[in-house]
Motif scaffolding. Structure first.
Motif, PDB file in Angstrom:
ATOM      1  N   PHE A 143      -9.473 -10.326 -14.897  1.00  0.00           N
ATOM      2  CA  PHE A 143      -9.615  -9.017 -14.260  1.00  0.00           C
ATOM      3  C   PHE A 143      -8.263  -8.455 -13.823  1.00  0.00           C
ATOM      4  N   GLU A 144      -7.371  -9.334 -13.412  1.00  0.00           N
ATOM      5  CA  GLU A 144      -6.038  -8.887 -13.003  1.00  0.00           C
ATOM      6  C   GLU A 144      -5.285  -8.289 -14.188  1.00  0.00           C
ATOM      7  N   GLU A 145      -5.380  -8.947 -15.327  1.00  0.00           N
ATOM      8  CA  GLU A 145      -4.725  -8.437 -16.535  1.00  0.00           C
ATOM      9  C   GLU A 145      -5.321  -7.094 -16.939  1.00  0.00           C
ATOM     10  N   LEU A 146      -6.640  -6.976 -16.867  1.00  0.00           N
ATOM     11  CA  LEU A 146      -7.313  -5.711 -17.199  1.00  0.00           C
ATOM     12  C   LEU A 146      -6.859  -4.608 -16.254  1.00  0.00           C
ATOM     13  N   PHE A 147      -6.769  -4.930 -14.960  1.00  0.00           N
ATOM     14  CA  PHE A 147      -6.352  -3.945 -13.957  1.00  0.00           C
ATOM     15  C   PHE A 147      -4.926  -3.463 -14.209  1.00  0.00           C
ATOM     16  N   GLN A 148      -4.005  -4.399 -14.346  1.00  0.00           N
ATOM     17  CA  GLN A 148      -2.585  -4.037 -14.472  1.00  0.00           C
ATOM     18  C   GLN A 148      -2.302  -3.288 -15.776  1.00  0.00           C
ATOM     19  N   ARG A 149      -2.901  -3.737 -16.867  1.00  0.00           N
ATOM     20  CA  ARG A 149      -2.644  -3.080 -18.156  1.00  0.00           C
ATOM     21  C   ARG A 149      -3.277  -1.684 -18.186  1.00  0.00           C
ATOM     22  N   THR A 150      -4.421  -1.530 -17.525  1.00  0.00           N
ATOM     23  CA  THR A 150      -5.064  -0.205 -17.445  1.00  0.00           C
ATOM     24  C   THR A 150      -4.231   0.739 -16.583  1.00  0.00           C
ATOM     25  N   LYS A 151      -3.760   0.242 -15.455  1.00  0.00           N
ATOM     26  CA  LYS A 151      -2.959   1.062 -14.529  1.00  0.00           C
ATOM     27  C   LYS A 151      -1.654   1.538 -15.176  1.00  0.00           C
ATOM     28  N   ALA A 152      -1.146   0.765 -16.119  1.00  0.00           N
ATOM     29  CA  ALA A 152       0.137   1.097 -16.769  1.00  0.00           C
ATOM     30  C   ALA A 152       0.015   2.263 -17.760  1.00  0.00           C
ATOM     31  N   LEU A 153      -1.194   2.644 -18.090  1.00  0.00           N
ATOM     32  CA  LEU A 153      -1.390   3.725 -19.077  1.00  0.00           C
ATOM     33  C   LEU A 153      -1.219   5.102 -18.428  1.00  0.00           C
ATOM     34  N   PRO A 154      -0.759   6.106 -19.195  1.00  0.00           N
ATOM     35  CA  PRO A 154      -0.450   7.433 -18.631  1.00  0.00           C
ATOM     36  C   PRO A 154      -1.680   8.333 -18.471  1.00  0.00           C
ATOM     37  N   TRP A 155      -2.589   7.969 -17.594  1.00  0.00           N
ATOM     38  CA  TRP A 155      -3.832   8.732 -17.408  1.00  0.00           C
ATOM     39  C   TRP A 155      -3.571  10.163 -16.940  1.00  0.00           C
ATOM     40  N   GLU A 156      -2.490  10.352 -16.180  1.00  0.00           N
ATOM     41  CA  GLU A 156      -2.185  11.686 -15.647  1.00  0.00           C
ATOM     42  C   GLU A 156      -1.837  12.694 -16.737  1.00  0.00           C
ATOM     43  N   GLU A 157      -1.484  12.210 -17.922  1.00  0.00           N
ATOM     44  CA  GLU A 157      -1.187  13.134 -19.024  1.00  0.00           C
ATOM     45  C   GLU A 157      -2.443  13.869 -19.487  1.00  0.00           C
ATOM     46  N   TRP A 158      -3.604  13.330 -19.146  1.00  0.00           N
ATOM     47  CA  TRP A 158      -4.867  13.933 -19.581  1.00  0.00           C
ATOM     48  C   TRP A 158      -5.764  14.331 -18.419  1.00  0.00           C
ATOM     49  N   ILE A 159      -5.857  13.491 -17.396  1.00  0.00           N
ATOM     50  CA  ILE A 159      -6.795  13.754 -16.300  1.00  0.00           C
ATOM     51  C   ILE A 159      -6.086  14.503 -15.172  1.00  0.00           C
ATOM     52  N   PRO A 160      -6.524  15.743 -14.865  1.00  0.00           N
ATOM     53  CA  PRO A 160      -5.915  16.501 -13.769  1.00  0.00           C
ATOM     54  C   PRO A 160      -6.388  15.974 -12.413  1.00  0.00           C
ATOM     55  N   GLU A 161      -5.821  16.496 -11.347  1.00  0.00           N
ATOM     56  CA  GLU A 161      -6.138  16.002 -10.006  1.00  0.00           C
ATOM     57  C   GLU A 161      -7.623  16.143  -9.659  1.00  0.00           C
ATOM     58  N   ASN A 162      -8.268  17.197 -10.169  1.00  0.00           N
ATOM     59  CA  ASN A 162      -9.691  17.412  -9.860  1.00  0.00           C
ATOM     60  C   ASN A 162     -10.614  16.862 -10.942  1.00  0.00           C
ATOM     61  N   GLY A 163     -10.051  16.127 -11.920  1.00  0.00           N
ATOM     62  CA  GLY A 163     -10.852  15.634 -13.037  1.00  0.00           C
ATOM     63  C   GLY A 163     -11.922  14.631 -12.616  1.00  0.00           C
TER      64      GLY A 163
END
Length: 393
Positions: free
Chosen positions: A71-91
């Motif tokens: 779960f730690e590996e899943l968490f850290q690798r997911t967090k490292a992805l650039p989600w802000e490039e697609w999901i806006p603040e109100n998304g």
């Protein structure tokens, strides 16, 4: 535009059809795997793929792929992805998941971990502690297969089979995507007669007519990514305008669709009208023994009853024997039949030229293909001349 990876998901057995469609859209760099075709594109491909793909189930934006055994590996690798490039603040970003042959087998736990990782990433970017999630939707999927996690965002929303024309359907309707694939696999052309003697709600006939007229299957519906800031409105408008321009109004399409059930035929007629192809299809209430055509060469493409219910097997087997007798009159035609009955060829009385394993929903089926003879050379030459004339016009 920046390069992105998209995944066109596919029903088992249709991956090659989806690959062909993706290539026809102009994308060459792709990878085909079970149930999906991954291809390199840009933001403009999101509207193009959603509006034009006939046989794919969905178009997903691939955010990342990596090994995750904890779960730690899943968490850290997911967090490292650039989600802000697609999901806006109100998304709004709900998370769905699946896990097959992976150490992280608890889907609900994986969903919670991915959700938390995305929230932590966006909190750092937007400098907020809480997200209202009142804006456009970005459905995230975490798919684990043999300890490899693939993270995607669904650009389609409702599945691509939902074209918008089928307000009503009879029992056990055939998905539009599968019906389109059946027509495309047959290589039917708009200058040949097509008969569906078990038309039900008309899906095969309607999809064939849309192919013949070059009507984009997603032209009249909305998609999740239309609300995304990263995919501007003008890209969707450009694809739709171009799609409208390429509709062929000059083709003479002859499709005959019939069914013994009057209610089914009425529904089929209404669906064809909504799809804008009612001028291409003649609907009739009749038994299969009554089908007829004066055309020397043509196609029969159908999805007859399977007899899945208890007590129906004997009746269905009689029907398949009748089909063999009736269709034998069309000895210069090509016949294509989708059924789950494993003894179909024996009942029909003829071995298929080819068959393809597919799935109709959760039912394993075979697509039996009986190839008719090729038309004489002079007919082919005449067709080529007519096509060249159409192009010049």
């Amino acid at each position: 535009m920046a390069k992105i990876e998209l995944i066109a998901t596919a029903t088992f057995g249709l991956e090659e059809m989806v690959k062909l469609e993706v290539k026809q859209l102009g994308y060459e760099e792709m990878q085909v795997e079970n149930g999906k075709v991954t291809f390199v594109a840009d933001e403009a491909a999101i509207p193009k793929a959603n509006i034009w793909l006939r046989t794919a189930d969905r178009v997903l934006l691939k955010m990342g792929e990596f090994e995750a055994r904890s779960f730690e590996e899943l968490f850290q690798r997911t967090k490292a992805l650039p989600w802000e490039e697609w999901i806006p603040e109100n998304g709004k970003f709900p998370v769905v998941g699946k896990s097959v042959k992976s150490q992280l087998f608890s889907v609900s736990d994986c969903q919670a971990i991915v959700k938390k990782a995305i929230v932590e990433r966006l909190k750092e970017v937007y400098h907020v502690d809480w997200f209202q999630e009142s804006g456009p939707e970005f459905e995230v999927e975490v798919a684990l297969l043999k300890d490899v996690a693939t993270l995607t965002i669904d650009t389609s929303g409702a599945g691509l089979h939902k074209r918008g024309y089928r307000a009503q359907a009879n029992e056990a309707p055939l998905k539009e995507t599968l019906a389109a694939a059946m027509v495309m696999i047959s290589r039917w052309r708009e200058d040949r007669v097509l008969i569906d003697p078990f038309c039900g709600s008309g899906t095969i006939a309607i999809e064939a007519a849309m192919i013949g007229k070059n009507i984009a299957p997603g032209l009249e519906r909305k998609f999740a990514a239309e609300e995304w800031p990263r995919v501007p409105e003008h890209l969707w408008k450009e694809v739709r305008v171009e799609a409208l321009k390429t509709i062929r109004q000059d083709v003479d399409i002859r499709i005959l669709a019939s069914d013994i059930d009057p209610r089914a035929v009425k529904i089929a007629e209404e669906n064809a009208y909504r799809a804008g192809v009612d001028d291409c299809i003649t609907f009739q209430v009749q038994d299969i023994a009554k089908i007829a055509s004066d055309a020397k060469y043509g196609y029969i493409i159908c999805n007859p009853p399977y007899g899945e219910r208890l007590g129906e097997k004997e009746e269905i087997e009689k029907l398949y024997k009748r089909m063999g007798q009736i269709f034998s009159k069309f000895d210069t035609w090509s016949v294509y039949v989708l059924t789950s009955h494993e003894a179909f060829e024996n009942l029909y009385g003829k071995k298929a030229s080819k068959k393809r394993k597919l799935y109709n929903g959760r039912i394993k089926v075979d697509y039996y293909q009986f190839f008719g003879p090729k038309p004489p050379k002079e007919m082919l030459e005449k067709r080529m001349v007519l096509n060249e004339t159409d192009e010049r016009m």
